[in-house]
Each structure stands twice: as structure tokens, then as C-alpha cells.
Scaffold this motif. Structure first.
Motif, PDB file in Angstrom:
ATOM      1  N   PRO A  94       5.948  13.133   8.822  1.00  0.00           N
ATOM      2  CA  PRO A  94       7.146  13.375   8.015  1.00  0.00           C
ATOM      3  C   PRO A  94       7.797  14.726   8.297  1.00  0.00           C
ATOM      4  O   PRO A  94       8.824  15.036   7.711  1.00  0.00           O
ATOM      5  N   ALA A 104      -7.722   6.936   2.113  1.00  0.00           N
ATOM      6  CA  ALA A 104      -7.457   5.866   3.081  1.00  0.00           C
ATOM      7  C   ALA A 104      -8.683   4.988   3.269  1.00  0.00           C
ATOM      8  O   ALA A 104      -8.575   3.802   3.564  1.00  0.00           O
ATOM      9  N   ILE A 156      -2.766  19.485  -5.479  1.00  0.00           N
ATOM     10  CA  ILE A 156      -1.442  20.117  -5.509  1.00  0.00           C
ATOM     11  C   ILE A 156      -1.503  21.406  -6.323  1.00  0.00           C
ATOM     12  O   ILE A 156      -0.926  22.423  -5.954  1.00  0.00           O
ATOM     13  N   TRP A 204       3.201  21.677   5.027  1.00  0.00           N
ATOM     14  CA  TRP A 204       2.181  21.551   3.978  1.00  0.00           C
ATOM     15  C   TRP A 204       0.861  22.203   4.357  1.00  0.00           C
ATOM     16  O   TRP A 204      -0.141  21.963   3.713  1.00  0.00           O
ATOM     17  N   LEU A 264      11.191  16.284   6.577  1.00  0.00           N
ATOM     18  CA  LEU A 264      10.944  17.328   5.576  1.00  0.00           C
ATOM     19  C   LEU A 264      11.737  18.584   5.907  1.00  0.00           C
ATOM     20  O   LEU A 264      12.271  19.251   5.021  1.00  0.00           O
ATOM     21  N   PHE A 308      -6.618  12.842   2.521  1.00  0.00           N
ATOM     22  CA  PHE A 308      -6.033  11.707   3.251  1.00  0.00           C
ATOM     23  C   PHE A 308      -7.094  10.652   3.540  1.00  0.00           C
ATOM     24  O   PHE A 308      -6.911   9.469   3.274  1.00  0.00           O
ATOM     25  N   PHE A 356       3.526  12.993  -2.735  1.00  0.00           N
ATOM     26  CA  PHE A 356       2.917  14.318  -2.634  1.00  0.00           C
ATOM     27  C   PHE A 356       3.973  15.411  -2.715  1.00  0.00           C
ATOM     28  O   PHE A 356       3.841  16.368  -3.475  1.00  0.00           O
ATOM     29  N   GLY A 375       5.089   8.358   6.923  1.00  0.00           N
ATOM     30  CA  GLY A 375       3.764   8.613   6.372  1.00  0.00           C
ATOM     31  C   GLY A 375       2.906   9.445   7.301  1.00  0.00           C
ATOM     32  O   GLY A 375       2.099  10.256   6.854  1.00  0.00           O
ATOM     33  N   VAL A 376       3.089   9.261   8.599  1.00  0.00           N
ATOM     34  CA  VAL A 376       2.217   9.943   9.551  1.00  0.00           C
ATOM     35  C   VAL A 376       2.858  11.229  10.059  1.00  0.00           C
ATOM     36  O   VAL A 376       2.180  12.240  10.228  1.00  0.00           O
ATOM     37  N   ILE A 421      -0.780   5.085  -0.854  1.00  0.00           N
ATOM     38  CA  ILE A 421      -1.995   5.356  -0.080  1.00  0.00           C
ATOM     39  C   ILE A 421      -1.635   6.280   1.090  1.00  0.00           C
ATOM     40  O   ILE A 421      -0.581   6.117   1.695  1.00  0.00           O
ATOM     41  N   PRO A 422      -2.489   7.262   1.403  1.00  0.00           N
ATOM     42  CA  PRO A 422      -2.180   8.157   2.521  1.00  0.00           C
ATOM     43  C   PRO A 422      -1.904   7.402   3.817  1.00  0.00           C
ATOM     44  O   PRO A 422      -2.352   6.269   3.987  1.00  0.00           O
ATOM     45  N   PHE A 423      -1.209   8.062   4.705  1.00  0.00           N
ATOM     46  CA  PHE A 423      -0.752   7.519   5.988  1.00  0.00           C
ATOM     47  C   PHE A 423       0.420   6.555   5.815  1.00  0.00           C
ATOM     48  O   PHE A 423       0.775   5.844   6.741  1.00  0.00           O
ATOM     49  N   PHE A 437       2.822   7.912   0.181  1.00  0.00           N
ATOM     50  CA  PHE A 437       1.996   9.068  -0.154  1.00  0.00           C
ATOM     51  C   PHE A 437       2.729  10.368   0.096  1.00  0.00           C
ATOM     52  O   PHE A 437       2.784  11.247  -0.767  1.00  0.00           O
ATOM     53  N   THR A 438       3.324  10.516   1.284  1.00  0.00           N
ATOM     54  CA  THR A 438       3.979  11.794   1.593  1.00  0.00           C
ATOM     55  C   THR A 438       5.098  12.064   0.589  1.00  0.00           C
ATOM     56  O   THR A 438       5.270  13.195   0.142  1.00  0.00           O
ATOM     57  N   LEU A 455       0.837  -1.196   0.000  1.00  0.00           N
ATOM     58  CA  LEU A 455       0.000   0.000   0.000  1.00  0.00           C
ATOM     59  C   LEU A 455       0.875   1.250   0.000  1.00  0.00           C
ATOM     60  O   LEU A 455       0.545   2.258  -0.627  1.00  0.00           O
ATOM     61  N   TRP A 473      -0.460  19.544  12.215  1.00  0.00           N
ATOM     62  CA  TRP A 473       0.064  18.194  11.969  1.00  0.00           C
ATOM     63  C   TRP A 473       1.376  18.315  11.206  1.00  0.00           C
ATOM     64  O   TRP A 473       2.444  18.059  11.751  1.00  0.00           O
ATOM     65  N   ILE A 474       1.321  18.694   9.932  1.00  0.00           N
ATOM     66  CA  ILE A 474       2.544  18.866   9.165  1.00  0.00           C
ATOM     67  C   ILE A 474       2.560  20.316   8.696  1.00  0.00           C
ATOM     68  O   ILE A 474       1.910  20.675   7.718  1.00  0.00           O
ATOM     69  N   LEU A 479      -5.610  14.380  -6.645  1.00  0.00           N
ATOM     70  CA  LEU A 479      -4.347  14.765  -6.007  1.00  0.00           C
ATOM     71  C   LEU A 479      -3.628  15.830  -6.839  1.00  0.00           C
ATOM     72  O   LEU A 479      -3.113  16.808  -6.299  1.00  0.00           O
TER      73      LEU A 479
END
Lengths: 512, 513
Positions: free
Chosen positions: A496, B148, B189, B75, A500, B144, A423, A493-494, A413-415, A419-420, A408, B71-72, B185
């Protein structure tokens, strides 16, 4: 005449790895066979860990390692991207080396020292009883040292030396398989012949660029791209030749032909090392050459590299769909991923950090995936044919669950880190204006999801065959590899953010 | 900010429940079932608290009960939650339908060798992801969970589905949705790059609208195709009959009843406010697609031989109505469309659950395996007929109000479309009544007498789980006003972006934070 100044601290990661490799060779001669394995493994692990720490201590550096008085000599550039990639290679190699050391799944490990001995002859039976071929560890260290040198090489000659340094031990490692020796040796020969060709291309391209720029220093070539009065055709030929050699190592279409055969034939731990670390090194080199050396001539190579990226993304994904062997499937997926990474190369300065993030994320996932492949066995042999994986979820839900997460992640897939990474890479690509490439990348990701999904279907939704392969309980070695890979996949994934930040700070090349 | 992080709890509770249920040992199936039911019940309770704390007044902020946690940062991805009237209704639907689905699936796994805890853990994980998509107020956060969510649903269809084509159906569902998601996606972006790195929905909506033209059209299409696949609108619908036909009936109820609404919900929440000009450019095409969907899906539904596939096709027809209602851009048609989303969840959810009860007894959902079955199952047949009639929008059932509002609103701006769409109601009567006739009435299929289970009418558990749906369908059929009052402010907020009157700076940015 001014004094030569050498930044020993900056060179220390490479010195540690190469030193350990030589020490390992000496130990091969000095230590009795039975005691070599633990010594070699701990030496390699300690060296790579020390190298990683040395890289971390060098962080923030942005200078050449050699200088003559005031004037810098550009052969080794210690800068953000170089150091980050060195660190990535060290840590990925640390994980991959543990896989080389796995002995519980098959007595004596996956390697033999004399692969040329006729299988099942008396000499062969004797060497099979030995506790494994420990020369793989110094060989791997030489290759890893070469990779670490490759990503900081600031001129074409150093780059060439590093390229050979990383390639030659790998050719050997590919051919040392204990099982299925013929395809292993075929893989080694194929890789060696094609690799030798690509090295020749590199040297020829270097000569052309020297003719054009009057220097082999990357920064100098970049300047010459604007100011040189030599015929520009020299530049075109030179760029083309160098690109062929680098794209060969990166496994881009149409220079990818070796990848499926070599990935399949090589012993799985070596495949993991190639898919994880060599990819980092190859793209480290590509990033540096194009960002530092050829940025000024971007208009000249942009279109052709775009075509290659598109062919790589689509080719890798489409061929992956029809694969029936898990190692071949991962090989084609690695080709498609090379295509995505090429977006980062083409996007130049804006995407360096994101490309490096992708390399790190992908490296962990793919090494863990190959580690799982090496655990699923038919008797003594790996069960690489996909049909043999049917219903694995029923008999070994843990392993199947881990492999599902990895699939996956590769599907993005996200998470998951898949994915990160995608993206951030795609957003950097769009920011650089490469809309077409990103759209192709997305289409390719959608195609590529199908083969991954088919594996998941096989694992969970099919009934196991009565003689289904067993999952060997790994020793702590391979167990650590899988655990580290899956953890990195989920954590990146959760959360990053931390990495980054690092790649963001480390994305400026020296001299670009 | 509220004292209690209610919306975070709505996402976290089912997620924690999923982890706990997944760790139950395989032999302890009952423990897993009751734990799952308990957690989904807890979600329903929290939802009730949210509904009580919601301000239904027309002057309230667009998004309420907002929360935000970083969270991040790089982004602009934050765990930002918020709820408006539309989302509230769908959250209520999700939180209500999930425990019912869990109860409906209670005995589905008795005869198959599959892990029971995993099944119920997947349902809870799915619930968490669906709730998160309704509550997210950050574009990337929404994405997300939008993606998911595929993973639990994929395993629910592929691993626990029925029929020989379940793997095919699961893979088709996954790839179709993934392709849509990946196109989205790119648009996500693209949106991020063009607006200078903002994903926060409230900031985006409050900002100057994007320049009309090429870029906005492309971004709109990226979002819209993903949502149209999810909904699904004709011609992106081909995965649904397969998925709905292969999924266990209770899961199909969640799939069609709730998950597909995410597509239409997201059109209202994201596609229209973020890309108003493009929405208007494409609206005629989308309405045409929707009308074709209404007629085409109804005709195909008449020809189906499998109950679950038939119900899936009826849903595609209903989504056509929803599409018409949204893109006619009148207050009453859009209110009707949102109401339809809710009522359709009740009616089709009930229909799928009843079909599941039949299929579990008969061991097949093929229409040919029934015939005259109502004689031994009077109560089940009655509920089946009731669910069917609700689904064809009989006056007195909740879906009637919504369909009527959609047609009324559409008629005021576009008569031909309203007239053609009305034909869909006649076709709906045809497929529902014919389905009932072929299964429950007429000459009795002699094979049915060999199946002892076909003589067992509704059990207490089954009565308990259909009762709330029946009551809701009748109740909201006669008294829909509370629902309409909940929806209208949010619909008005959305439509102000596309109505012809000069748009003033929207009041979206104001929240009670």
C-alpha cells in the motif's frame, strides 16, 4: 469591475463527464437501437478514463476554480482531498460502468427502458428482446459527474446542486431492473422519498447556517463559528440538518433504513455503483464540511457525531449477523463501514488521508463483491439468497475463491486491503485521541467477521444443493470488474506504500 | 548481516511450496503429497543450517542472524527477521513436526472427496505463517502473520476436519482468535502512537521502558489476552477442545503442538519486555488463572468421552504449567516453561498422531468405540501408552525435566502454587492411564472384530513417522542439556525486565548486524 477568471483545466474532469453524459443523451435519439450499446459503453469508458487523466494532470493544485480578480470565489475548491476523491470516483466508476454493460449473464442486460410496463405483457416481451436499455449510461454519467462535483464543492449551494445531480439519476437507475421489478421500483420510490426529505433537510440547514454566518461559503462558516454574534442555536440547527442529509447519503445509523432495501432492490450493477462511488462522494462531502466548514465548532457536534458513529458501527455489524440475503448482508456491512469511516471524519485533519485510503480500498473490494454476486445465477435471475450459495466452492472453485478473498478483505485479515485500510484509519483515530471509538470499531469488526465467515463456510464447507445455481462465465466486461477489484484488494493489502504516499500528500483541504 | 538470507528462506520456501502444491491438479494426489513432503523437508534442512550457524554462547546478541528489508516505510513495517534461543527451539519444533504431520495425514484423505493438493498446500502455508511469527522481529510483521495464520487453519479444520461439528469448531476458532487479534491490534496501534511510530522490536526493547501505570496496563492486556486465547490459558480455552476435536489428527498435532506455542512464545518475546511493569502487576492473577487451569482442565479431561477432546484438555492443563513457569519469574521456572513448550510439542504431537492412527482405523475417536483394542494392535498400543506417559511427565521422558524445573523454580518463590500445581501431575496420571485402560485394555469391544483395519498394526510409514518423535522424547529425557543451554541466555534476557534487581539498560539493541 475585474475580470472573472476560470480555471478551465481544473474544471475539465467534470466538464468531460457532463459533456459525455449530454452527448450520450443525444446519441440515444440519433443512433439506431441495435448499435447503441457499444457506442454508449465506449463513450462512458472513454469519458471516465479521460476524466481520470484530467484529474491526474491537475494534481498538486490547491486553489479555487473561480476568482474575481484577486478575490477567490469558493464555490469549487480544487485541493488535495477533492482531487484525490475525484480521481477515486472516476476510476471506481470506470470499473462499475463495465458492470452496467455486462450482457452475457443475461440477454439484454439487467435493465429495461420502460420499467413501468406490465411484466410479461406484449409490450414487455417486445422490449425484453431489445439489446438492453442504453440510457443507463448517460444517467450513470450524470450521477458520476454529480459525485465529482460534490467532493470539490466549496460552498453549501454548489454542494446542494451536486447532491441533487448525483441523486436524481440514481433514483431512476434503481427502478430500471428487468427482473424482480416490484422490489426494484419499491427501492427506487423509497430511496427517492427519503432522499427528497434529506435534500429538504439540507436546504433548511443551509438557510440556518446562512442566518448564523451570513455566508454559505464553508470557509466563511468556519470563521463565523468563532466570530459570529448571531444566536448559536442557528448553528446547532444548521449543523444538525446538514449532517442529517449527508449522513443519509453515507448510510449512517439512524439514517440507514433505506440502505438494505435499496441495495437489495436495485439492479446489482447499480448497487455496486452506489456502494463504491456514492460512498466516496458522501464521505468526501462529510470530510469537507466538517474539516473546512465546522472545524471551529468541533466541540458542538463532536459528542453527537460520536454517538452516531458508535450506533453505526455496532448497528451495521449486529444486523449483518442475521442476514440471509447476500445483498442485504453487504448493505449492512456497508453501514458498519460507514461507521468506521465516521471515525475518520470525527478525527478531523489528522485522519483525512487515511479516510480517503479507506474509501478507495473499500470501493474496489465492494464493487468486485457485487460483481461476483451478479454472476451467481439461478437460471436468469441472481441467486441472492445465501442458502443458494452453499457448496459453490465445489462447482465453481474459482469464483468461490475470489469471493473468499473479498470476504476476508472485508473482515480485515492481513495481506488484504481491508487490513491496511483499517489499520491506517484506526491508527489515525487513536492518534487523534478517539480511543473509545477505535475500541468500538474493533469490537464491531469482530462481530462483522462472523457473517463474512458464514458466507465462507457456505461456499466451501457445505454440500451444494442438487439444483445449485450456476456461475455464468462473465464477458470481458464483468471479468475486468472482478479482476480489477481483486487485484486492487490484494495489491493495496501487500504494497500500500505508493497510495499511502499519495493520500498523505493530498490530505490538506483548501481553506482549512 | 549474514551472507545467506537463511531466515527469509525459512519463510519463503514453505510459502513457495504452498503455491506450487496448490497448483497441482486434483487428480495427481501423489505428486502433491511428495512435493509437499519435499518442501517441508527442505525447510527442515534450512532449519538445521540455522541451528548450526546459531551462536550458543552466553555473550551472544539477543537476536541473531538478523535480516531486514523495508516493506511499508510509512508504518515502520519491515521484513525484519531474527532468532533467539527460544525461537530457535520452536522453529526446530515446527520444522520437525510439519513433515511428520504431512506423513501422518498421508492417507487421511483417501476415503473423502476433498482436494488433496489444497490440503497439503494449506499445511505448508500454515508452516510458513508459524515460522514467520517465531522469526519476526517487528511487532506489526508479527501481527500480520499472527492473524493470517488463521485462514489456513480455519480451512484445515472446517474443510478437512472430522465429525459433524467441524464447521462450528472452525468458526469458533476463527472468531475467538480474531477477537483476540483485534484487541491486540488496538494495543499494537496504541504502542505505535505512544512511542512515536516505531515497530522495530529491537529499537523498542532498547528504548527507555514505558512509564508504568494505566496506559501500559491496557496495552499489556491487549497483547496478553490475544496470546492467552492463542495459548490457550484458562478461561480463554473453550475453543481448543472443539478445534482439537474436529481437526484431522495430524493438524491437531500442529495446532496444539506448535501453533498454541505462539501464544506463550509471544508473551515472552513481546508482553514481558515491552510492558515489564504491567507484567508484574498482573503476574499474580495470571499465576492464579494458570493454576486453576492446571486443575480444572485435568478434571475435565478425565470426564471426556472423545480421545481428541481429551488430549486437547490435557494440553490446556499443560499450558497452565507453562503459565506458572513463566510468571514465577525465576530463571529455572522460566527455562522449564520454555523447555516444556518444546517437549509438550513432541509429546502431545505424538499423542495426537497416534490417536489419529487409531481413529483412521476405527473410523471414530470416541472412547466408547474401543476397549481391549491393544490385543490386535500391540505396537500401536505400546506407542500410545508411551505417548501418554510422556505427556504425564514420567521420569525418563523429556517432559519430566521441564515440569520438574517449573515446579522447582516456582517452589523457591511461591510454595502454595507449586504444591497445588503438583496435584495436577496426579490428575494427569489419572486421565492418561484411565484413557489407556478404557481403549486398549479390559474386555474387548466385540464391534472391533468387525473392523478389519483394527487388526492392522503400524505400517512402515507409520513406524517411520513416530520413530523420530519417540527417539527425541527419550533422548531429551536423558540428556536435556543442549536444549537448556540454548534457552537460558534468551530466558535471562527476557527476565531481566521483570526481576526485582534494578534493571540496567538492556543489551537487546546489540546485534551482529
Amino acid at each position: 469591475m475585474s475580470e472573472m477568471q476560470i480555471d478551465w483545466a481544473g474544471l475539465s474532469p467534470m466538464i468531460i463527464v457532463f459533456g459525455a453524459a449530454f452527448l450520450g443523451l443525444a446519441l440515444e435519439a440519433a443512433v439506431p437501437k441495435r448499435r447503441r450499446l457499444p457506442i454508449q459503453v465506449s463513450l462512458a469508458v472513454a469519458a471516465l478514463a479521460a476524466a481520470f487523466i484530467a484529474v491526474v494532470l491537475n494534481k498538486g493544485k490547491s486553489a479555487t476554480a473561480f476568482a474575481l480578480g484577486e478575490s477567490a470565489i469558493g464555490s469549487v475548491s480544487l485541493d488535495g482531498p477533492g482531487l484525490f476523491l475525484q480521481g477515486t470516483i472516476a476510476i471506481l466508476a470506470l470499473v462499475a460502468v463495465l458492470l452496467l454493460a455486462e450482457q452475457r449473464t443475461t440477454t439484454g442486460g439487467d435493465f429495461v427502458s420502460e420499467a413501468a410496463v406490465v411484466a410479461d405483457s406484449r409490450a414487455d416481451i417486445a422490449q425484453r428482446r431489445d439489446p438492453g436499455a442504453t440510457e443507463v449510461f448517460p444517467l450513470a454519467l450524470f450521477a458520476i459527474g454529480g459525485m465529482m462535483m460534490f467532493v470539490v464543492a466549496g460552498d453549501l449551494l454548489t454542494m446542494f446542486v451536486a447532491l441533487e445531480m448525483l441523486s436524481l439519476p440514481l433514483y431512476l437507475l434503481c427502478g430500471l431492473a428487468k427482473r424482480r421489478r416490484l422490489i426494484s421500483q419499491e427501492a427506487a420510490l423509497k430511496y427517492f422519498l427519503l432522499g427528497a426529505f434529506s435534500s429538504a433537510f439540507f436546504v433548511y440547514g443551509m438557510a440556518m447556517l446562512y442566518g448564523f454566518a451570513g455566508t454559505i461559503d464553508l470557509a466563511g462558516i468556519n470563521e463565523a463559528g468563532v466570530s459570529s454574534n448571531e444566536p448559536r442555536v442557528l448553528l446547532y440547527i444548521g449543523v444538525g440538518m446538514i449532517a442529517v442529509a449527508l449522513l443519509f447519503k453515507a448510510a449512517a445509523v439512524p439514517f440507514h433504513m433505506w440502505t438494505p432495501d435499496v441495495y437489495t432492490g436495485a439492479p446489482t450493477p447499480v448497487t455496486a455503483l452506489m456502494a463504491g462511488c456514492v460512498k466516496v462522494a458522501a464521505f468526501g462531502g462529510l470530510l469537507r464540511v466538517f474539516n473546512v466548514g465546522l472545524e471551529s465548532s468541533a466541540w458542538d457536534w463532536h459528542a453527537i457525531l460520536m454517538i452516531i458513529a458508535i450506533a453505526t458501527m455496532l448497528g451495521g455489524a449486529i444486523f449483518a449477523v442475521t442476514q440471509r440475503n447476500i445483498k442485504r448482508l453487504l448493505a449492512y456491512s456497508s453501514i458498519a463501514n460507514a461507521g468506521y469511516l465516521l471515525i475518520g471524519v470525527i478525527a478531523l485533519g489528522d485522519a483525512v488521508g487515511q479516510t480517503m485510503f479507506y474509501l478507495a480500498a473499500y470501493g474496489f473490494t465492494v464493487i468486485a463483491a457485487f460483481a461476483v454476486v451478479s454472476l451467481v445465477r439461478d437460471g436468469d435471475d441472481e441467486a441472492t439468497d445465501l442458502s443458494r450459495w452453499a457448496g459453490l466452492g465445489k462447482n465453481s472453485p474459482g469464483t468461490a475463491g475470489i469471493f473468499t478473498v473479498l470476504m476476508l478483505a472485508l473482515a480485515g485479515i492481513p495481506f488484504t486491503s481491508g487490513f491496511t485500510a483499517k489499520f491506517s484509519l484506526f491508527s489515525a483515530g487513536l492518534e487523534a485521541g478517539e480511543v473509545g471509538l477505535v475500541v468500538v470499531g474493533v469490537v464491531s469488526s469482530a462481530i462483522l467477521a462472523f457473517p463474512y465467515l458464514r458466507v465462507v463456510v457456505l461456499l466451501w464447507l457445505n454440500e451444494p444443493a442438487p439444483d445449485a445455481p450456476t456461475v455464468n462465465l462473465p464477458s470481458p466486461m464483468a471479468g475486468t470488474v472482478v479482476a480489477a477489484g481483486v487485484m486492487a484488494t490484494v495489491v493495496l493489502g501487500v504494497a500500500p506504500g505508493y497510495l499511502l504516499d499519495i493520500v498523505d500528500k493530498a490530505s490538506i483541504f483548501l481553506g482549512s | 548481516m549474514n551472507e545467506l538470507p537463511l531466515l527469509s528462506a525459512l519463510v519463503a520456501v514453505p510459502l513457495i511450496g504452498a503455491i506450487i502444491v496448490a497448483s497441482v491438479r486434483r487428480e495427481q494426489a501423489d505428486v502433491a503429497k511428495w512435493t509437499a513432503l519435499g518442501f517441508s523437508g527442505a525447510v527442515a534442512v534450512i532449519t538445521a543450517v540455522v541451528a548450526l550457524n546459531f551462536d550458543y554462547g552466553s555473550g551472544a546478541a539477543w537476536l541473531q542472524l538478523t535480516e531486514s528489508y523495508t516493506w511499508i516505510g510509512a508504518w515502520d513495517l519491515n521484513l525484519s527477521w531474527g532468532v533467539d534461543g527460544i525461537a530457535l527451539l520452536l522453529v526446530v519444533l515446527t520444522a520437525g513436526l510439519t513433515p511428520i504431520a504431512i506423513l501422518a495425514a498421508w492417507r487421511d484423505l483417501d476415503s473423502v472427496q476433498r482436494s488433496v493438493p489444497t490440503f497439503f498446500a494449506l499445511i505448508l502455508a500454515l508452516e510458513a505463517a508459524m515460522l514467520a511469527t517465531f522469526l519476526a522481529s517487528n511487532v506489526l510483521l508479527f501481527y500480520f502473520f499472527f492473524e493470517a495464520m488463521l485462514v489456513p487453519m480455519y480451512f484445515l479444520i472446517g474443510s478437512y476436519g472430522t465429525g459433524t461439528r467441524r464447521q462450528y469448531a472452525a468458526v469458533k476458532f476463527f472468531l475467538y482468535s480474531l477477537l483476540g487479534g483485534l484487541l491486540m491490534l488496538v494495543a499494537v496501534i496504541g504502542l505505535w502512537v505512544t512511542n512515536g511510530g516505531v515497530f522495530d522490536w529491537q529499537t523498542l526493547v532498547a528504548a527507555e521502558p514505558m512509564e508504568a501505570g494505566g496506559l501500559q496496563n491496557w496495552l499489556f492486556l491487549g497483547f496478553f489476552i490475544a496470546f492467552a486465547i492463542k495459548a490457550p490459558f484458562f478461561p480463554f480455552h473453550t475453543w481448543l477442545p472443539d478445534a482439537g476435536g474436529a481437526a484431522p489428527a495430524a493438524i491437531a498435532a500442529l495446532l496444539v503442538g506448535v501453533m498454541d506455542k505462539i501464544g506463550t512464545f509471544a508473551i515472552l518475546r513481546y508482553a514481558i519486555p515491552l510492558f515489564p511493569d504491567a507484567t508484574q502487576t498482573f503476574a499474580p492473577w495470571i499465576i492464579a488463572m494458570s493454576v486453576i487451569g492446571v486443575i480444572y482442565a485435568a478434571l475435565v479431561a478425565i470426564g471426556q468421552t472423545d480421545l481428541k477432546r481429551l488430549v486437547a484438555y490435557t494440553s490446556i492443563a499443560h499450558f497452565g504449567f507453562i503459565g506458572v513457569g513463566i510468571f514465577a519469574f525465576t530463571q529455572s521456572s522460566a527455562t522449564g516453561a520454555v523447555l516444556y513448550m518444546f517437549n509438550h510439542g513432541l509429546a502431545t504431537g505424538l499423542l495426537f498422531i497416534v490417536v489419529g492412527m487409531l481413529a483412521l482405523r476405527r473410523g471414530s475417536s470416541s472412547i466408547a468405540d474401543y476397549g481391549g483394542a491393544g490385543k490386535t494392535l500391540p505396537l500401536l498400543a505400546g506407542i500410545f501408552l508411551f505417548a501418554g506417559l510422556a505427556s504425564l511427565s514420567l521420569p525418563g521422558t523429556a517432559p519430566f525435566i521441564s515440569e520438574f524445573l517449573v515446579l522447582l523454580g516456582t517452589f523457591s518463590v511461591n510454595e502454595p502454587v507449586a504444591v497445588v500445581a503438583t496435584l495436577g501431575i496426579i490428575l494427569a496420571a489419572a486421565y492418561v492411564l484411565w484413557m489407556y485402560q478404557r481403549t486398549m485394555q479390559g474386555t474387548r469391544n466385540p464391534e472391533l472384530d468387525d473392523v478389519p483395519a483394527m487388526k492392522r498394526d503400524l505400517t512402515l510409514r507409520e513406524k517411520a513417522l513416530v520413530a523420530p518423535l519417540v527417539i527425541a522424547i527419550i533422548g531429551f529425557g536423558f540428556y536435556p542439556q543442549p536444549l537448556i543451554d540454548t534457552i537460558e541466555p534468551a530466558v535471562g534476557n527476557t527476565l531481566q525486565f521483570v526481576q526485582d534487581a534494578p534493571v540496567e539498560a538492556p543489551a537487546a539493541g546489540e546485534t551482529n548486524e
